[in-house]
Write a protein that holds these residues in place. Structure first.
Motif, PDB file in Angstrom:
ATOM      1  N   ALA A  42      42.208 -28.181  37.456  1.00  0.00           N
ATOM      2  CA  ALA A  42      41.551 -28.746  36.269  1.00  0.00           C
ATOM      3  C   ALA A  42      40.778 -27.629  35.578  1.00  0.00           C
ATOM      4  O   ALA A  42      39.826 -27.086  36.141  1.00  0.00           O
ATOM      5  CB  ALA A  42      40.617 -29.875  36.666  1.00  0.00           C
ATOM      6  N   LYS A  43      41.203 -27.280  34.374  1.00  0.00           N
ATOM      7  CA  LYS A  43      40.542 -26.239  33.596  1.00  0.00           C
ATOM      8  C   LYS A  43      39.700 -26.904  32.513  1.00  0.00           C
ATOM      9  O   LYS A  43      40.211 -27.664  31.686  1.00  0.00           O
ATOM     10  CB  LYS A  43      41.578 -25.324  32.952  1.00  0.00           C
ATOM     11  N   ARG A  44      38.438 -26.607  32.536  1.00  0.00           N
ATOM     12  CA  ARG A  44      37.527 -27.218  31.565  1.00  0.00           C
ATOM     13  C   ARG A  44      37.815 -26.652  30.176  1.00  0.00           C
ATOM     14  O   ARG A  44      37.948 -25.447  29.993  1.00  0.00           O
ATOM     15  CB  ARG A  44      36.075 -26.951  31.974  1.00  0.00           C
ATOM     16  N   THR A  45      37.889 -27.550  29.175  1.00  0.00           N
ATOM     17  CA  THR A  45      38.258 -27.128  27.817  1.00  0.00           C
ATOM     18  C   THR A  45      37.142 -27.309  26.803  1.00  0.00           C
ATOM     19  O   THR A  45      37.288 -26.903  25.658  1.00  0.00           O
ATOM     20  CB  THR A  45      39.504 -27.897  27.334  1.00  0.00           C
ATOM     21  N   ASP A  46      36.025 -27.920  27.202  1.00  0.00           N
ATOM     22  CA  ASP A  46      34.922 -28.101  26.258  1.00  0.00           C
ATOM     23  C   ASP A  46      33.910 -26.968  26.433  1.00  0.00           C
ATOM     24  O   ASP A  46      34.058 -26.125  27.316  1.00  0.00           O
ATOM     25  CB  ASP A  46      34.241 -29.458  26.475  1.00  0.00           C
ATOM     26  N   THR A  47      32.912 -26.963  25.585  1.00  0.00           N
ATOM     27  CA  THR A  47      31.841 -25.966  25.668  1.00  0.00           C
ATOM     28  C   THR A  47      30.485 -26.661  25.784  1.00  0.00           C
ATOM     29  O   THR A  47      29.483 -26.183  25.253  1.00  0.00           O
ATOM     30  CB  THR A  47      31.857 -25.040  24.430  1.00  0.00           C
TER      31      THR A  47
END
Length: 103
Positions: A42-47
């Motif tokens: 799971a790669k986080r895509t938000d900031t």
């Protein structure tokens, strides 16, 4: 998702109390009462930092943690060998991931 419709490759979400882990079904028993999942990458895509608002993109992880779940009399998939009161379960048909920063 009904047990008869579960198949290898289906998305899954392992519920670890307040955290959630995206996974994929990698094995289904003939009786459809036991499944094995493998956690996805799971790669986080938000900031959003240490926020409750989190988005992820998922990909297979050949080295991801594998876990076996059994269908219990309460209709939920519990981790094999755990008591019914344990809330470490899996939901089939959706991939979701969440890290609870409050712990």
């Amino acid at each position: 998702m009904t047990e008869s419709r579960i198949s290898v490759g289906d998305g899954a979400t392992v519920l670890g109390y307040t955290d959630r882990y995206a996974a994929t079904v990698i094995e289904v028993s003939k009786s459809k009462t036991r499944i094995t999942t493998r956690r996805d990458h799971a790669k986080r895509t938000d900031t959003n930092g240490m926020s409750e608002i989190q988005t992820y993109e998922f990909s297979p992880d050949e080295h991801g943690r594998e876990e076996t779940f059994t269908l219990r009399k309460n209709g939920k998939w519990h981790c094999k060998g755990t008591p019914l009161k344990d809330q470490y379960i899996v939901v089939i048909g959706v991939r979701d991931h969440y890290f609870d920063f409050s712990f």
